[in-house]
Design an enzyme around this catalytic site. Sequence first.
Site, PDB file in Angstrom:
ATOM      1  N   PHE A 126       0.849  -1.193   0.000  1.00 36.77           N
ATOM      2  CA  PHE A 126       0.000   0.000   0.000  1.00 36.77           C
ATOM      3  C   PHE A 126       0.889   1.250   0.000  1.00 36.77           C
ATOM      4  CE2 PHE A 126      -2.062  -3.358   2.526  1.00 36.77           C
ATOM      5  CZ  PHE A 126      -3.248  -3.558   1.825  1.00 36.77           C
ATOM      6  N   ASP A 177       0.687  -0.723   5.375  1.00 36.55           N
ATOM      7  CA  ASP A 177      -0.009   0.524   5.717  1.00 36.55           C
ATOM      8  C   ASP A 177      -1.312   0.590   4.927  1.00 36.55           C
ATOM      9  OD1 ASP A 177      -0.622   3.033   6.708  1.00 36.55           O
ATOM     10  OD2 ASP A 177       0.551   4.076   5.164  1.00 36.55           O
ATOM     11  N   CYS A 191      -5.185   2.545  10.539  1.00 36.57           N
ATOM     12  CA  CYS A 191      -5.671   3.912  10.734  1.00 36.57           C
ATOM     13  C   CYS A 191      -7.157   3.918  11.062  1.00 36.57           C
ATOM     14  CB  CYS A 191      -5.386   4.772   9.504  1.00 36.57           C
ATOM     15  SG  CYS A 191      -6.196   4.191   8.002  1.00 36.57           S
TER      16      CYS A 191
END
Length: 395
Positions: A228, A299, A339
Amino acid sequence: MSTVFLKRGRAKPFFYGHPWVFSGSVARVEGQPADGDLVAVLDDRGQFVAKGFFNAKSQIRVRLATWNPDEAIDEAYFERRLRLAVELREHTLALPAHTDAYRLVYSEGDGLPGLIVDRYADWLVVQLLSIGLARRKDMLLAALARVCPRRAIFERSDSDVADKEGIEPHVGTLAGPEPPDLVPVTMHGVRFLVDIRRGQKTGLFLDHRANYLAMLPFADGRRVLDCFTYTGGFALFARVLGHAASVTAIELSEAAIALARQNAELNGAHDIEFRQGDVFAELRRLRADGQTFGLVILDPPKFARSAADVHNALRGYKDINLVAMQCLDSGGILITSSCSQHVDDATFGAMLNDAAGDIGREVQVIERRSQAPDHPVSVACPESRYLKCLLCRVL
């Protein structure tokens, strides 16, 4: 001014500064406030708690703006809070000495819920994620122009949050010249081109900037896989500053991977191997080919946008981490992130343990990290800490 009364026993978090009054905490509303109007919030006994912006369309019924009953929400209010935010970045953190790309205002973390301002060289990119701020755009922009003179201002109020708030989407220049197609910036000596019109978020993932630096010692001499990669963040730092033996970077977005290649050329990192494709599929392909790496970075985008998404999100996190560990050398380093605000630290760690157990690997967490310090966490609003980043050794 209309009044919002809280249910019995619901006022304590707001007395202590939490900025979000959810609809479930509201007992009744006296008056007929329009969305974006300033309202007074009182507890069930009629005691003043705070003032904030009302929105009947949002689950966050009131975004609190001040706990002082006499404080006006005017241009001077915005200027005071903006100056405190700028002071943190430019003086306390001294970020301009190292980079011209950073978050200048971080919403709840800076006491301005619903406002994001990112700096990219001479451009400020603004996101208005609260109907109360959107209705006060002119006074907010006037204050921002005084606090940050000689900066062009570009708006990117096009996110799903703005849609849920009932804000009319807007993308375009608010002050100063039109930005170029790509804005050049530098982070700790690594150069990037940023598409502030069409890029994800406001153009660049600024929250991992400190994690790029933390990764460097583990990249030295290793084969690195950056999953990513978006426009090349971890991959570029690993190759340019981390002296990785080799770097492979994977990204689904064709536009992002094209910009990542431009960023690599800009930094003379001609030997990074970029793969455009689905990360889940590409990882399985690498595993099937028997390829292993000394450092793997995960990520992924936000898998859980609400509490209802957490179960499926954990399945995705487990899948991607399990296959990534199978592509790691014994004793290799895994940097894995989430996240998703709705996935907490304990849940994320338990997921990683489950993934490791399924394939007979052992994981040692070397360091627990979060977002960069230009995304400060308000102790009154723990939700303002959203990024989890674990540096692990996998045996």
